[in-house]
Design a protein around this motif. Structure first.
Motif, PDB file in Angstrom:
ATOM      1  N   ARG A 161       0.389 -23.463  28.154  1.00  0.00           N
ATOM      2  CA  ARG A 161       1.291 -22.461  28.735  1.00  0.00           C
ATOM      3  C   ARG A 161       1.240 -22.421  30.261  1.00  0.00           C
ATOM      4  O   ARG A 161       1.812 -21.532  30.872  1.00  0.00           O
ATOM      5  CB  ARG A 161       0.955 -21.088  28.156  1.00  0.00           C
ATOM      6  N   LEU A 162       0.539 -23.382  30.861  1.00  0.00           N
ATOM      7  CA  LEU A 162       0.395 -23.374  32.320  1.00  0.00           C
ATOM      8  C   LEU A 162       1.485 -24.175  33.034  1.00  0.00           C
ATOM      9  O   LEU A 162       1.412 -24.373  34.242  1.00  0.00           O
ATOM     10  CB  LEU A 162      -0.987 -23.907  32.725  1.00  0.00           C
ATOM     11  N   GLY A 163       2.453 -24.671  32.293  1.00  0.00           N
ATOM     12  CA  GLY A 163       3.599 -25.314  32.929  1.00  0.00           C
ATOM     13  C   GLY A 163       3.276 -26.585  33.676  1.00  0.00           C
ATOM     14  O   GLY A 163       3.957 -26.921  34.645  1.00  0.00           O
ATOM     15  N   GLN A 164       2.227 -27.319  33.278  1.00  0.00           N
ATOM     16  CA  GLN A 164       1.874 -28.605  33.879  1.00  0.00           C
ATOM     17  C   GLN A 164       1.615 -28.496  35.387  1.00  0.00           C
ATOM     18  O   GLN A 164       1.809 -29.456  36.126  1.00  0.00           O
ATOM     19  CB  GLN A 164       2.983 -29.625  33.614  1.00  0.00           C
ATOM     20  N   CYS A 165       1.182 -27.350  35.829  1.00  0.00           N
ATOM     21  CA  CYS A 165       0.905 -27.158  37.261  1.00  0.00           C
ATOM     22  C   CYS A 165      -0.586 -27.310  37.525  1.00  0.00           C
ATOM     23  O   CYS A 165      -1.385 -26.462  37.098  1.00  0.00           O
ATOM     24  CB  CYS A 165       1.379 -25.777  37.708  1.00  0.00           C
ATOM     25  N   PRO A 166      -1.030 -28.390  38.179  1.00  0.00           N
ATOM     26  CA  PRO A 166      -2.455 -28.587  38.448  1.00  0.00           C
ATOM     27  C   PRO A 166      -3.088 -27.424  39.195  1.00  0.00           C
ATOM     28  O   PRO A 166      -4.223 -27.043  38.914  1.00  0.00           O
ATOM     29  CB  PRO A 166      -2.477 -29.870  39.287  1.00  0.00           C
ATOM     30  N   LEU A 167      -2.331 -26.856  40.152  1.00  0.00           N
ATOM     31  CA  LEU A 167      -2.882 -25.733  40.905  1.00  0.00           C
ATOM     32  C   LEU A 167      -3.161 -24.548  39.990  1.00  0.00           C
ATOM     33  O   LEU A 167      -4.218 -23.922  40.063  1.00  0.00           O
ATOM     34  CB  LEU A 167      -1.907 -25.325  42.012  1.00  0.00           C
ATOM     35  N   ALA A 168      -2.204 -24.255  39.099  1.00  0.00           N
ATOM     36  CA  ALA A 168      -2.402 -23.141  38.163  1.00  0.00           C
ATOM     37  C   ALA A 168      -3.597 -23.419  37.259  1.00  0.00           C
ATOM     38  O   ALA A 168      -4.384 -22.517  36.949  1.00  0.00           O
ATOM     39  CB  ALA A 168      -1.139 -22.935  37.331  1.00  0.00           C
ATOM     40  N   ALA A 169      -3.738 -24.684  36.850  1.00  0.00           N
ATOM     41  CA  ALA A 169      -4.875 -25.042  35.991  1.00  0.00           C
ATOM     42  C   ALA A 169      -6.193 -24.826  36.721  1.00  0.00           C
ATOM     43  O   ALA A 169      -7.154 -24.303  36.151  1.00  0.00           O
ATOM     44  CB  ALA A 169      -4.741 -26.499  35.544  1.00  0.00           C
ATOM     45  N   LYS A 170      -6.245 -25.219  37.972  1.00  0.00           N
ATOM     46  CA  LYS A 170      -7.475 -25.056  38.752  1.00  0.00           C
ATOM     47  C   LYS A 170      -7.780 -23.578  38.986  1.00  0.00           C
ATOM     48  O   LYS A 170      -8.918 -23.125  38.816  1.00  0.00           O
ATOM     49  CB  LYS A 170      -7.337 -25.771  40.100  1.00  0.00           C
ATOM     50  N   VAL A 171      -6.721 -22.837  39.383  1.00  0.00           N
ATOM     51  CA  VAL A 171      -6.937 -21.422  39.712  1.00  0.00           C
ATOM     52  C   VAL A 171      -7.334 -20.632  38.473  1.00  0.00           C
ATOM     53  O   VAL A 171      -8.321 -19.880  38.480  1.00  0.00           O
ATOM     54  CB  VAL A 171      -5.667 -20.832  40.355  1.00  0.00           C
ATOM     55  N   MET A 172      -6.582 -20.827  37.403  1.00  0.00           N
ATOM     56  CA  MET A 172      -6.890 -20.105  36.170  1.00  0.00           C
ATOM     57  C   MET A 172      -8.246 -20.525  35.616  1.00  0.00           C
ATOM     58  O   MET A 172      -9.053 -19.681  35.201  1.00  0.00           O
ATOM     59  CB  MET A 172      -5.788 -20.368  35.142  1.00  0.00           C
ATOM     60  N   GLY A 173      -8.491 -21.833  35.581  1.00  0.00           N
ATOM     61  CA  GLY A 173      -9.774 -22.327  35.080  1.00  0.00           C
ATOM     62  C   GLY A 173     -10.935 -21.782  35.877  1.00  0.00           C
ATOM     63  O   GLY A 173     -11.958 -21.362  35.317  1.00  0.00           O
ATOM     64  N   SER A 174     -10.798 -21.777  37.185  1.00  0.00           N
ATOM     65  CA  SER A 174     -11.880 -21.289  38.050  1.00  0.00           C
ATOM     66  C   SER A 174     -12.136 -19.808  37.830  1.00  0.00           C
ATOM     67  O   SER A 174     -13.282 -19.347  37.885  1.00  0.00           O
ATOM     68  CB  SER A 174     -11.520 -21.550  39.518  1.00  0.00           C
ATOM     69  N   ARG A 175     -11.075 -19.041  37.570  1.00  0.00           N
ATOM     70  CA  ARG A 175     -11.261 -17.607  37.331  1.00  0.00           C
ATOM     71  C   ARG A 175     -11.961 -17.360  35.999  1.00  0.00           C
ATOM     72  O   ARG A 175     -12.855 -16.522  35.899  1.00  0.00           O
ATOM     73  CB  ARG A 175      -9.916 -16.895  37.356  1.00  0.00           C
ATOM     74  N   LEU A 176     -11.531 -18.107  34.967  1.00  0.00           N
ATOM     75  CA  LEU A 176     -12.132 -17.904  33.650  1.00  0.00           C
ATOM     76  C   LEU A 176     -13.564 -18.404  33.611  1.00  0.00           C
ATOM     77  O   LEU A 176     -14.390 -17.900  32.833  1.00  0.00           O
ATOM     78  CB  LEU A 176     -11.296 -18.624  32.588  1.00  0.00           C
ATOM     79  N   CYS A 177     -13.867 -19.379  34.440  1.00  0.00           N
ATOM     80  CA  CYS A 177     -15.215 -19.948  34.459  1.00  0.00           C
ATOM     81  C   CYS A 177     -16.272 -18.893  34.797  1.00  0.00           C
ATOM     82  O   CYS A 177     -17.416 -18.972  34.350  1.00  0.00           O
ATOM     83  CB  CYS A 177     -15.250 -21.086  35.473  1.00  0.00           C
ATOM     84  N   ARG A 178     -15.835 -17.893  35.599  1.00  0.00           N
ATOM     85  CA  ARG A 178     -16.802 -16.886  36.040  1.00  0.00           C
ATOM     86  C   ARG A 178     -17.270 -16.010  34.876  1.00  0.00           C
ATOM     87  O   ARG A 178     -18.303 -15.367  34.969  1.00  0.00           O
ATOM     88  CB  ARG A 178     -16.161 -15.993  37.115  1.00  0.00           C
ATOM     89  N   LYS A 179     -16.461 -15.952  33.831  1.00  0.00           N
ATOM     90  CA  LYS A 179     -16.806 -15.053  32.729  1.00  0.00           C
ATOM     91  C   LYS A 179     -16.506 -15.758  31.412  1.00  0.00           C
ATOM     92  O   LYS A 179     -15.389 -15.718  30.917  1.00  0.00           O
ATOM     93  CB  LYS A 179     -16.003 -13.760  32.836  1.00  0.00           C
ATOM     94  N   LYS A 180     -17.485 -16.433  30.881  1.00  0.00           N
ATOM     95  CA  LYS A 180     -17.287 -17.190  29.640  1.00  0.00           C
ATOM     96  C   LYS A 180     -17.415 -16.247  28.445  1.00  0.00           C
ATOM     97  O   LYS A 180     -18.367 -16.301  27.678  1.00  0.00           O
ATOM     98  CB  LYS A 180     -18.284 -18.343  29.565  1.00  0.00           C
ATOM     99  N   ASP A 181     -16.434 -15.391  28.358  1.00  0.00           N
ATOM    100  CA  ASP A 181     -16.401 -14.382  27.306  1.00  0.00           C
ATOM    101  C   ASP A 181     -15.101 -14.557  26.538  1.00  0.00           C
ATOM    102  O   ASP A 181     -14.015 -14.584  27.125  1.00  0.00           O
ATOM    103  CB  ASP A 181     -16.486 -12.979  27.926  1.00  0.00           C
ATOM    104  N   ILE A 182     -15.175 -14.703  25.222  1.00  0.00           N
ATOM    105  CA  ILE A 182     -13.999 -15.010  24.415  1.00  0.00           C
ATOM    106  C   ILE A 182     -12.937 -13.922  24.552  1.00  0.00           C
ATOM    107  O   ILE A 182     -11.732 -14.207  24.559  1.00  0.00           O
ATOM    108  CB  ILE A 182     -14.390 -15.241  22.930  1.00  0.00           C
ATOM    109  N   ALA A 183     -13.363 -12.675  24.680  1.00  0.00           N
ATOM    110  CA  ALA A 183     -12.398 -11.576  24.823  1.00  0.00           C
ATOM    111  C   ALA A 183     -11.614 -11.724  26.129  1.00  0.00           C
ATOM    112  O   ALA A 183     -10.404 -11.486  26.182  1.00  0.00           O
ATOM    113  CB  ALA A 183     -13.132 -10.238  24.781  1.00  0.00           C
ATOM    114  N   GLU A 184     -12.334 -12.105  27.208  1.00  0.00           N
ATOM    115  CA  GLU A 184     -11.684 -12.298  28.512  1.00  0.00           C
ATOM    116  C   GLU A 184     -10.668 -13.438  28.441  1.00  0.00           C
ATOM    117  O   GLU A 184      -9.577 -13.355  28.985  1.00  0.00           O
ATOM    118  CB  GLU A 184     -12.761 -12.604  29.560  1.00  0.00           C
ATOM    119  N   TRP A 185     -11.033 -14.517  27.775  1.00  0.00           N
ATOM    120  CA  TRP A 185     -10.145 -15.660  27.671  1.00  0.00           C
ATOM    121  C   TRP A 185      -8.939 -15.325  26.796  1.00  0.00           C
ATOM    122  O   TRP A 185      -7.831 -15.746  27.079  1.00  0.00           O
ATOM    123  CB  TRP A 185     -10.900 -16.865  27.089  1.00  0.00           C
TER     124      TRP A 185
END
Length: 1273
Positions: free
Chosen positions: A380-404
């Motif tokens: 659902r990230l629309g093939q945007c590498p920047l969105a993948a990096k930004v979203m991935g980096s944000r989720l990385c801070r909290k490896k919680d299934i509810a957050e994801w």
């Protein structure tokens, strides 16, 4: 939407509130100031921490309510402070203190304003309320159990820092191996012949939108092992935004040497150092990352910047990354790689790389669940590498299934709102307000950066910078550039026009976050506007239809009309805006009123007033009481300005047709004056410029003959205007061409310009000596353009070559005593020489060849051709050239000293005046000119010494007009000009042939060539061999042999061919020119038939003033978009059979049009124009055949009446009548008509006035009526 509502309130943040508190402190008591300072020290540093904590707590609603109250209190306090300052400014304007008090500190005026007790009491009350609301933040902090010491630093807006990159990859690269290999193959590939011969470089560009990974792939290539082996010198620099030749040259050196470059201020020394480094290398690779280049940027700077890039061997490369394909020509870009979307698997790997970085997840079950969720998010990230990096980096801070899982609920992630919200929240609060404000404009709006910045400044969004002299506009432009760097805006370039767009997703985000403050009224079905709205844009036809909902917007600060309103000024001001006293920005568009109401003066807060798209020409005195006004923009009709406009001391931008404002020197904040005309009356003296030290852009100081002497010139203090970029100094009177005025030198000495100037023009100067500052070798820091115009006594250029060391443009016009050009700046790219008769470029070889002289003086042949051309277009083409050459001969006569020449010049002079027997004039003027011309040739070839014109090899544009250059001298002068793009040769009576094929073959970049007024020119020489020529102008060359087109005409003309005032043969266009788009033939003698059917790419054709033309072969085989026919009385209707024009047809005669309508299969396009029609009346014989016409235009016609059967044009939507003074009334008009425009038709205009005009009933129902002025979009 609660999330967005809260996020949209975050701009009401610490730095913005702090600015207001600091500003208001000047009016408050000592105790309140102390309490406010305490709040600044305790509450404001924790502002963001409180918001972050409350967002995730049960107290979120309390936070939201508190922020709304804070915002309302902030707005109210700002308005009261603004009103208080209004009265301070009013008192200041009414004071009768001398001009010097303008420079006194502003707080003196504030102290006098303490008498405004009612306003002050209200301000103090509101500041107390604001203080109380801020104090509640302490309760929120305690409620959220935040420790008192925690603070969060707000991001700051860096004025000069730009994002940069390095050659080292920041992370692992996914899915770009194929792109990498393709780029590496090009970089390692075979070199072209041109490269091999010059040992220069070729370029490749990686182009893609922001976030696609351009820098990443460049880093990937740069560090590839194959590249490391191939290039012994590799360099990486990040350009970002604006090229700085000096700084970026130093950075290349540092990258090449892997060490610091010594501080060297001289650019030439730096470039030589770089050149030495590269010439020691075999091959180099230079990466220019994040190149931002617009058409308006300086090609010269880029050419200068890249000039040292020469290596021992061929094959060196330049790799560029950019968001736009528009790149500097100097980059030599041969290939463009557009980054495409990544493979789905690789994109997922990229996202997971960032999402699962950091500590390892030991819980395998959790890992499995997160990986499954990651797959869903990635899709659902629309093939945007920047969105993948930004979203991935944000989720990385909290490896919680509810957050994801929550991330999946944020909406459609193919619209990467999550990453965009994150980017928005990282902006400085000031930038957040600026971004949200953009939602006022519709999707797809073309943003102009300077206009947007002016609006931000007027709204108070741009914070001042106390530690530097940078203007609010410069700081605002930093804001804009920061948002461009963050991909909030995207640059679009179309030719020389560029603008910015905002992605629809970003626009949706801005709209979602700003819905409480900004509203677009673009639908007549709207029934309600939130009462909290403070910024309104209008795209409906009438505000009056919505007056009930607009009335409620008491706090409105902005009204911007995107499209034109049908309401008149009275309705707008007396019914719509009467209770909107807090307006700061008002941009209107209407066409039904000429007078601006007096009530405009009630808008005390107004800072921005744009009436350029209105019909307003009369301005009330109350306009001069808008003491906060920063920008005033008027249309071209508003010529008379109110007398007291100088009271608007805050005015920064004044866009008016008439800059002559009495006492303009009081407007000390003014940033631009196009023209300042010196007058010998009070309020218009040169000393008015004394305190206008904020002036930037270009300034033309005219009528310097009204300056008394050097002391008055010194009073202008031009040298202090450091923001000024271009300066023109003009003496306007001409009281004797060669009469020396001893004051001129003294005055010019006193008009010492600022050293930072980039362009200087001196016009009408009558002294043989330069002022001292033009003799100082290092006075100018970066003078790029120098112009001398009508300087009748100067014999040389400034003698010190160092003075013009940075000069890239040199224009010399009408300097009759200039005898030589001993040197030209090495970096010159543009040279123009005009009306310098003593500059005679001739070779020694030619001086001894008498046959050349005889060839130029073949009087009989030339006489017959001039006589033939005389009859075309009422001899205007012949006499225009003759007039120019007469001035040349008159100046040259001072050297020739011949009484006979003087007599013949008198004959020419009298003949140029109207009247007299036409036959007598033709014979005697031509005979007189031929005599003078023969004496000129004898004088030139009788010289004893040659003079050559040696030009810098980097020249882009060369224009030689009304100066002498012979055939061989021209060939020598043009040799080696491999960078030449534009060549103009005008009014040269010594040229007989252009240079050879060999000379033109070397001009590989020559695009445009114009030759005009060269009566003795017989041959185009080797012009047909110019490899890149796309545009050719050939005017007034009657001796030119234009037959045998296949031999003489360049094959590769793609843009246009324009021939005027020449003699054509039947075979002039027999050459097949496959790409020619536009052909123009005007006022020529020709054969009865011309064949153009083989010009298959032709889109536009103009045939005007061709009395000999009877037939045009091949018209029916063409697919023309535009056709223009005028004064072709003998053209037969037969050639229009089965012919169709796609877009527009222009004719000068209704007789011709009716003949065309009778031709079998002829179709009239949607746009029909009558131009220069001399018929007393126009009649449509077959109106049924005009049913396709939607737009009808009558321009510059002598016609007295329009077609009586105009009503039968059933599809007509638009009717325009301009510069037709004899038309007095309108016929009946078709019911389909939606718009009528009438301008410069005084009688017709009067008859169309409401309500008593004779023609008014015929146009009253028409939706758009533009009477007496042009239509504004």
């Amino acid at each position: 939407m609660a999330d967005f509502a809260l996020t949209g309130l975050r701009w009401t943040a610490a730095p913005i509130v702090k600015e207001l508190l600091t500003k208001a402190s000047a009016y408050l008591s000592v105790d309140m100031v102390r309490e406010i300072q305490q709040l600044e020290a305790t509450v404001l540093p924790q502002f963001e921490l409180i918001i972050q904590a409350a967002q995730k707590s049960p107290h979120r609603g309390m936070l939201e309510a508190w922020l709304r109250r804070l915002k309302e209190a902030y707005y109210d306090a700002e308005d009261l402070l603004d009103e208080h300052e209004y009265y301070v400014l009013k008192a200041k304007a009414k004071s009768s203190s001398p001009a010097s008090t303008v420079m006194k500190p502003f707080h003196n005026a504030m102290s006098r304003a303490r008498n405004f007790l009612p306003q002050k009491r209200r301000l103090i009350s509101k500041m107390s309320e604001l203080k109380a609301i801020l104090t509640e933040a302490q309760q929120l902090r305690d409620l959220l159990s935040l420790p008192h010491g925690n603070t969060v630093e707000w991001p700051t807006v860096a004025a000069t820092v730009v994002p940069t990159t390095t050659s080292y990859p920041t992370s692992k690269v996914f899915g770009r191996d194929r792109d990498r290999d393709r780029i590496v193959d090009f970089l390692l590939g075979k070199t072209t012949t041109a490269e091999a011969s010059s040992a220069k470089y070729s370029g490749l560009a990686i182009v893609g939108i922001g976030g696609m990974g351009k820098s990443t792939i460049a880093q990937y290539v740069y560090n590839d092992e194959r590249i490391e082996k191939c290039f012994d010198v590799r360099m990486w620099i990040c350009i970002s935004r604006k090229l700085d030749v000096h700084r970026h040259t130093r950075e290349i050196i540092e990258s090449a040497k892997n060490g610091e470059c010594p501080r060297v201020d001289n650019l030439n020394t730096l470039q030589r150092k770089l050149s030495d480094i590269l010439q020691q290398s075999q091959k180099f690779l230079l990466v220019l990352d994040d190149v931002w280049f617009e058409k308006s940027d300086s090609e010269t700077e880029w050419a200068e910047f890249l000039a040292p890039l020469v290596s021992k061997q061929s094959g060196s490369k330049v790799l560029v990354t950019s968001r736009c394909e528009t790149l500097p020509a100097a980059v030599c870009c041969e290939q463009v790689v557009h980054l495409e979307n990544m493979d789905d698997t690789e994109f997922l790997n990229l996202f997971k790389h960032h999402a699962f970085s950091g500590a390892e997840i030991k819980d395998q079950l959790l890992r499995t669940k997160l990986e499954h969720t990651a797959e869903e998010i990635a899709k659902r990230l629309g093939q945007c590498p920047l969105a993948a990096k930004v979203m991935g980096s944000r989720l990385c801070r909290k490896k919680d299934i509810a957050e994801w899982k929550a991330a999946l609920k944020l909406g459609d992630l193919s619209h990467p709102f999550t990453s965009l919200l994150w980017s928005y929240e990282k902006l400085d609060p000031r930038l957040q307000r600026c971004f949200l404000y953009c939602s006022l404009f519709p999707k797809g709006h073309r943003y102009q950066s300077d206009e947007l910045v002016h609006l931000w400044v007027a709204e108070g969004f741009v914070g001042s910078c106390n530690w530097s002299r940078r203007t609010l506009e410069e700081i605002g432009m930093d804001y804009f550039n920061d948002m461009v760097s963050g991909s909030f805006f995207q640059l679009v370039s179309k030719g020389c026009y560029s603008y910015y767009t905002m992605h629809d997703i970003l626009h949706d985000l801005a709209e979602s976050l700003s819905r409480e403050d900004c509203f677009r009224l673009e639908d007549d079905n709207v029934t309600e506007i939130p009462c909290t709205v403070r910024h309104l844009s209008v795209r409906v036809e009438s505000m009056q239809k919505h007056k009930q909902i607009i009335y409620k917007l008491h706090h409105l600060r902005t009204v911007i009309c995107i499209d034109r309103l049908m309401d008149n000024a009275s309705i707008i001001f007396y019914q719509m805006l009467w209770n909107m006293k807090k307006l700061r920005v008002l941009s209107l568009s209407f066409a039904n009123s000429r007078k601006l109401p007096e009530s405009i003066g009630e808008l005390k807060h107004l800072r921005y007033l744009d009436l350029a798209r209105t019909s307003v020409s009369e301005l009330p005195r109350s306009l001069c009481t808008l003491y906060h006004l920063q920008l005033l923009s008027l249309n071209y009709m508003a010529e008379r300005l109110p007398d007291k406009l100088c009271n608007l001391s805050k005015l920064r931008h004044l866009r008016v047709n008439n800059n002559q404002i009495p006492n303009i020197g009081k407007l000390t904040s003014l940033q631009r004056i196009e023209i300042f005309s010196v007058q010998k009356k009070q309020g218009y003296e040169l000393q008015q410029l004394k305190y206008l030290n904020e002036l930037g852009g270009s300034l033309s100081v005219q009528n310097l003959e009204n300056v008394i002497g050097k002391d008055e010139a010194l009073e202008s203090k031009l040298y202090l205007k450091s923001r000024l970029k271009e300066l023109t100094l003009v003496w306007s009177s001409d009281n004797g061409m060669d009469a020396m005025d001893i004051l001129h030198l003294d005055i010019l000495e006193g008009l010492r310009p600022p050293p930072q100037l980039s362009k200087l023009t001196i016009e009408g100067y009558k002294s043989s000596t330069y002022p001292g500052w033009l003799l100082e070798r290092s006075y100018f820091e970066n003078l790029e353009s120098f112009e001398l115009n009508n300087c009748s006594l100067l014999a040389v250029l400034p003698p010190d070559t160092e003075l013009l060391r940075h000069c890239s443009r040199l224009h010399i016009k009408n300097v009759p005593k200039l005898k030589e050009l001993p040197y030209l700046p090495a970096g010159l790219t543009e040279l123009s020489i005009c009306r310098c008769p003593l500059l005679m470029f001739i070779t020694n070889k030619e001086l001894g060849q008498h046959d050349l002289r005889e060839n130029i003086m073949k009087a009989d042949d030339l006489s017959s051709k001039l006589a033939s051309m005389w009859e075309v277009d009422s001899r205007s083409h012949v006499t225009s050239v003759l007039s120019e050459d007469y001035s040349f001969l008159k100046q040259l006569m001072t050297l020739m000293m011949d009484d006979d020449i003087s007599k013949h010049l008198q004959i020419i002079e009298s003949g140029l005046e109207e009247g007299g027997d036409e036959v007598w004039m033709k014979e005697n003027i031509i005979k007189a000119w031929l005599f003078c011309h023969e004496q000129r040739i004898r004088f030139i070839y009788g010289r004893t010494m040659e003079m050559s014109l040696v030009l810098p090899s980097g020249l882009y544009k060369l224009s030689l007009s009304s100066c002498i250059i012979t055939d061989e001298a021209l060939a020598i002068c043009l040799s080696g000009l491999t960078s030449l793009r534009t060549l103009e040769l005008k009014y040269n009576m010594t040229l007989t042939t252009l240079p050879s094929e060999e000379a033109f073959q070397q001009m590989t970049k020559l695009k445009c060539f114009a030759i005009s007024g060269c009566w003795c020119l017989k041959s185009l020489g080797g012009l047909h061999a110019a490899p890149s020529l796309s545009a050719l102008d050939c005017w007034d060359c009657p001796s030119l042999e234009l037959a045998r087109g296949a031999e003489l005409m360049p094959l590769n003309l793609a843009s246009y061919l324009d021939i005027q005032g020449c003699i054509l043969a039947a075979d002039s266009f027999t050459n097949y020119v496959p790409d020619l788009k536009q052909l123009t033939i005007i006022n020529c003698r020709c054969s009865p038939s011309l064949s153009i059917g083989h010009l298959t790419s032709l889109e536009s054709l103009q045939l005007i003033g061709l009395p000999d033309l009877y037939f045009v072969e091949g018209l029916s085989s063409l697919h023309l978009k535009r056709l223009k026919l005028g004064d072709v009385a003998n053209l037969t209707a037969k050639c229009f059979s089965q012919f169709r024009v796609m877009e527009s047809l222009t004719v000068s005669s209704s007789v011709l049009l009716n003949q065309m309508l009778m031709a079998e299969g002829f179709m009239v396009p949607p746009n029909l124009e009558f131009l220069y029609c001399k018929e007393p009346s126009i009649l449509f014989e077959e109106p049924a055949n005009l049913s396709s016409v939607k737009c009808l235009n009558f321009s510059l016609c002598e016609t007295e009446s329009l077609p009586r059967n105009l009503k039968s044009l059933s599809s007509l939507e638009s009717l325009e009548i301009g510069f037709c003074p004899n038309i007095a009334s309108l016929p009946d008009l078709p019911s389909s008509l939606e718009r009528i425009t009438i301008w410069e038709c005084p009688v017709l205009k009067k008859n169309c006035q409401e309500p008593d005009g004779e023609s008014w009933p015929k146009i009253s129902r028409i939706r758009r009526k533009d009477i007496g002025f042009q239509y504004f979009i």
